[in-house]
Scaffold this motif. Sequence first.
Motif, PDB file in Angstrom:
ATOM      1  N   SER A 207      19.445  26.197  -7.722  1.00 10.10           N
ATOM      2  CA  SER A 207      18.263  25.757  -6.879  1.00 10.10           C
ATOM      3  C   SER A 207      18.190  24.080  -6.846  1.00 10.10           C
ATOM      4  O   SER A 207      18.860  23.940  -7.608  1.00 10.10           O
ATOM      5  N   GLU A 208      17.811  24.026  -5.569  1.00 11.53           N
ATOM      6  CA  GLU A 208      17.940  22.248  -5.156  1.00 11.53           C
ATOM      7  C   GLU A 208      17.139  21.190  -5.425  1.00 11.53           C
ATOM      8  O   GLU A 208      17.158  20.294  -5.621  1.00 11.53           O
ATOM      9  N   THR A 209      16.045  22.183  -6.569  1.00  6.61           N
ATOM     10  CA  THR A 209      14.659  21.851  -7.279  1.00  6.61           C
ATOM     11  C   THR A 209      14.580  22.129  -8.564  1.00  6.61           C
ATOM     12  O   THR A 209      13.615  20.766  -9.175  1.00  6.61           O
ATOM     13  N   GLU A 210      14.757  22.846  -8.658  1.00 11.21           N
ATOM     14  CA  GLU A 210      14.430  23.105 -10.068  1.00 11.21           C
ATOM     15  C   GLU A 210      15.851  23.051 -11.461  1.00 11.21           C
ATOM     16  O   GLU A 210      16.970  23.068 -10.763  1.00 11.21           O
ATOM     17  N   THR A 211      15.784  22.473 -12.370  1.00 12.67           N
ATOM     18  CA  THR A 211      16.395  21.909 -13.103  1.00 12.67           C
ATOM     19  C   THR A 211      16.852  22.912 -15.251  1.00 12.67           C
ATOM     20  O   THR A 211      15.268  23.066 -15.196  1.00 12.67           O
ATOM     21  N   GLU A 212      17.816  23.170 -15.110  1.00 11.56           N
ATOM     22  CA  GLU A 212      17.702  23.257 -16.537  1.00 11.56           C
ATOM     23  C   GLU A 212      18.351  22.396 -17.639  1.00 11.56           C
ATOM     24  O   GLU A 212      19.764  21.657 -16.879  1.00 11.56           O
ATOM     25  N   SER A 213      18.087  22.373 -18.630  1.00 14.99           N
ATOM     26  CA  SER A 213      18.672  21.098 -19.813  1.00 14.99           C
ATOM     27  C   SER A 213      18.566  22.494 -20.896  1.00 14.99           C
ATOM     28  O   SER A 213      18.080  22.799 -21.494  1.00 14.99           O
ATOM     29  N   ILE A 214      19.942  21.512 -22.017  1.00  8.01           N
ATOM     30  CA  ILE A 214      20.080  21.716 -22.917  1.00  8.01           C
ATOM     31  C   ILE A 214      20.613  20.059 -23.378  1.00  8.01           C
ATOM     32  O   ILE A 214      20.608  19.319 -22.894  1.00  8.01           O
ATOM     33  N   THR A 215      20.628  20.261 -25.093  1.00  2.00           N
ATOM     34  CA  THR A 215      20.665  19.005 -26.084  1.00  2.00           C
ATOM     35  C   THR A 215      22.462  19.390 -26.340  1.00  2.00           C
ATOM     36  O   THR A 215      22.316  20.743 -27.242  1.00  2.00           O
ATOM     37  N   VAL A 216      23.398  18.983 -26.504  1.00  2.00           N
ATOM     38  CA  VAL A 216      24.623  19.190 -27.007  1.00  2.00           C
ATOM     39  C   VAL A 216      25.213  18.185 -27.347  1.00  2.00           C
ATOM     40  O   VAL A 216      25.292  16.971 -26.835  1.00  2.00           O
ATOM     41  N   ALA A 217      25.532  17.999 -28.665  1.00  2.00           N
ATOM     42  CA  ALA A 217      26.091  17.013 -29.655  1.00  2.00           C
ATOM     43  C   ALA A 217      25.550  16.068 -29.661  1.00  2.00           C
ATOM     44  O   ALA A 217      25.536  14.138 -28.634  1.00  2.00           O
ATOM     45  N   GLY A 218      24.120  15.824 -29.477  1.00  2.00           N
ATOM     46  CA  GLY A 218      23.270  14.752 -29.678  1.00  2.00           C
ATOM     47  C   GLY A 218      22.922  14.208 -27.746  1.00  2.00           C
ATOM     48  O   GLY A 218      22.209  13.171 -27.243  1.00  2.00           O
ATOM     49  N   ARG A 219      24.100  14.689 -27.040  1.00  2.00           N
ATOM     50  CA  ARG A 219      23.576  14.524 -25.478  1.00  2.00           C
ATOM     51  C   ARG A 219      22.562  15.349 -24.562  1.00  2.00           C
ATOM     52  O   ARG A 219      22.891  16.133 -24.618  1.00  2.00           O
ATOM     53  N   ARG A 220      21.779  14.891 -23.826  1.00  2.00           N
ATOM     54  CA  ARG A 220      21.173  15.601 -22.815  1.00  2.00           C
ATOM     55  C   ARG A 220      21.772  16.582 -21.414  1.00  2.00           C
ATOM     56  O   ARG A 220      22.401  15.460 -20.878  1.00  2.00           O
ATOM     57  N   ILE A 221      21.724  17.554 -21.580  1.00  2.00           N
ATOM     58  CA  ILE A 221      22.753  17.799 -20.046  1.00  2.00           C
ATOM     59  C   ILE A 221      21.402  18.625 -19.617  1.00  2.00           C
ATOM     60  O   ILE A 221      21.422  19.514 -19.875  1.00  2.00           O
ATOM     61  N   GLU A 222      21.789  18.391 -18.081  1.00  2.00           N
ATOM     62  CA  GLU A 222      21.271  19.027 -16.921  1.00  2.00           C
ATOM     63  C   GLU A 222      21.933  19.465 -15.790  1.00  2.00           C
ATOM     64  O   GLU A 222      22.910  18.749 -15.253  1.00  2.00           O
ATOM     65  N   TRP A 223      21.588  20.496 -15.321  1.00  2.00           N
ATOM     66  CA  TRP A 223      21.956  21.587 -13.772  1.00  2.00           C
ATOM     67  C   TRP A 223      21.102  22.063 -13.151  1.00  2.00           C
ATOM     68  O   TRP A 223      19.769  22.294 -13.887  1.00  2.00           O
ATOM     69  N   GLY A 224      21.285  22.248 -12.035  1.00  2.00           N
ATOM     70  CA  GLY A 224      20.214  23.219 -10.884  1.00  2.00           C
ATOM     71  C   GLY A 224      20.049  24.668 -11.570  1.00  2.00           C
ATOM     72  O   GLY A 224      20.935  24.951 -12.311  1.00  2.00           O
ATOM     73  N   LYS A 225      18.667  25.289 -11.408  1.00  2.00           N
ATOM     74  CA  LYS A 225      18.617  26.229 -12.098  1.00  2.00           C
ATOM     75  C   LYS A 225      20.018  27.476 -10.976  1.00  2.00           C
ATOM     76  O   LYS A 225      19.692  27.151 -10.044  1.00  2.00           O
ATOM     77  N   LEU A 226      20.603  27.973 -12.002  1.00  2.00           N
ATOM     78  CA  LEU A 226      20.965  29.198 -10.950  1.00  2.00           C
ATOM     79  C   LEU A 226      20.927  30.572 -11.590  1.00  2.00           C
ATOM     80  O   LEU A 226      20.667  30.954 -12.572  1.00  2.00           O
ATOM     81  N   ASP A 227      20.695  31.487 -10.480  1.00  2.00           N
ATOM     82  CA  ASP A 227      20.446  32.136  -9.943  1.00  2.00           C
ATOM     83  C   ASP A 227      21.754  33.591 -10.282  1.00  2.00           C
ATOM     84  O   ASP A 227      21.996  33.069  -9.424  1.00  2.00           O
ATOM     85  N   THR A 228      22.220  33.570 -11.881  1.00  2.00           N
ATOM     86  CA  THR A 228      23.086  34.345 -11.966  1.00  2.00           C
ATOM     87  C   THR A 228      23.465  35.833 -10.947  1.00  2.00           C
ATOM     88  O   THR A 228      24.111  36.542 -10.962  1.00  2.00           O
ATOM     89  N   GLN A 229      22.486  36.421 -11.327  1.00  2.00           N
ATOM     90  CA  GLN A 229      21.939  37.771 -10.147  1.00  2.00           C
ATOM     91  C   GLN A 229      23.285  37.493  -8.631  1.00  2.00           C
ATOM     92  O   GLN A 229      23.769  37.692  -8.440  1.00  2.00           O
ATOM     93  N   LYS A 230      22.027  35.874  -8.171  1.00  2.00           N
ATOM     94  CA  LYS A 230      22.482  36.455  -7.114  1.00  2.00           C
ATOM     95  C   LYS A 230      24.231  35.197  -7.244  1.00  2.00           C
ATOM     96  O   LYS A 230      25.018  35.389  -6.154  1.00  2.00           O
ATOM     97  N   CYS A 231      24.263  35.237  -7.888  1.00  2.00           N
ATOM     98  CA  CYS A 231      25.414  34.728  -7.948  1.00  2.00           C
ATOM     99  C   CYS A 231      26.771  35.593  -8.339  1.00  2.00           C
ATOM    100  O   CYS A 231      27.653  35.493  -7.364  1.00  2.00           O
ATOM    101  N   SER A 232      26.623  36.103  -9.293  1.00  2.00           N
ATOM    102  CA  SER A 232      27.314  37.106  -9.068  1.00  2.00           C
ATOM    103  C   SER A 232      27.550  38.096  -8.277  1.00  2.00           C
ATOM    104  O   SER A 232      29.087  38.666  -7.735  1.00  2.00           O
ATOM    105  N   VAL A 233      26.592  38.706  -7.518  1.00  2.00           N
ATOM    106  CA  VAL A 233      26.828  38.875  -5.423  1.00  2.00           C
ATOM    107  C   VAL A 233      27.556  38.253  -5.351  1.00  2.00           C
ATOM    108  O   VAL A 233      28.549  38.374  -4.385  1.00  2.00           O
TER     109      VAL A 233
END
Length: 339
Positions: A207-233
């Motif tokens: 996605s160019e507009t939606e993002t997802e994020s997690i916090t690891v080792a005290g740092r916030r990590i963000e990436w574009g929302k990934l449709d794993t189904q579309k990616c896999s195909v």
Amino acid sequence: MDLTSQMVKNAAKELGADLCGVASMDRFEGAPKQQDPRYIFPDAEACIVLGFRLPRGLFRGIEEGTYFAAYASMGYGGLNLIYMPIVLRGLVCCIEDHEWEAVPIPNNYPGATISFATQRHHPERSRPVREGLPRPDVMMDYRIAAFCAGLGEFGYSKVFLNPEFGPCVRYVAILTDAPLEPDPLFEGKLCDRCMQCARECSGQAISETETESITVAGRRIEWGKLDTQKCSVAYRGGTPEYNPFMRKSADPAAYEDLYCGGGELQKVCGYSTVHHHNPALEGARGCVRACMDHLHKRKALSRSFVNPFRKRPPWKLAPPALDPDWDDQPGPGIPVNDA
Ligand code: SF4
């Protein structure tokens, strides 16, 4: 026996790894239970992460549209199932020669309880052996491990970016009770949110507009929302305009909802499996090729090439069913190789 991080790194390089970083186990604090490596080896003091580069030349044939075997074999299954386990075993034995236990975490998942298709935990696959434990197999995330070991950052594509090789690395790990000195987290910035990964992905999976994020080792990590189904195909050549082997009878609607397109895509993708992996025919068009080209042109990586990677506009075919010159063999079945 004394064993230092530098000794481990020297051995890793001699054995054939391109990158080696060390994470302390506390950096995994907050990881989901099913993905927390501390459950695999509760006495582990360190997580060693090894990176194996994907030589740029693996992508050349796909970039030109004339040769797809190199990346599908050496860049995927061959690396996961042959080369990396050999190096991994060598380093594990080396660490155990120093009287420290070393648990290899190879890049395959025969018993994972996290489904690739849903990215969710599937508790019906196994039972915990003791109360309070996760279900086997715990599935460690290599990108998070690489981040914790200071080897780089997450790109917008969710592909991990290393300051030397960019997105062209695959990772494995070792958990050990050796008290190794951890590396600092990566402090640089590689991804500039150019969005070429999203725009050039043949499956439009990022996605160019939606993002997802997690916090690891005290740092916030963000990436574009990934449709794993579309990616896999898309990964295995499910987008007809980007797969020159695709049979005329292909109907994307028949496989778009199946993870990796299932047997329906296998019938029409025109390429056999390679080292037990679906053929990676898309050649990571956006998340690796476009990103790599962009990072090199920006001179963002410490490793450079004499010539740019992309010299011609990327190719795109007409849908096979609309191509009057595509005279494929009718009927079902995949033409496997002639060997
Ligand atoms: S292509 Fe651009 S936006 Fe995507 S991961 Fe690479 S640098 Fe980041």
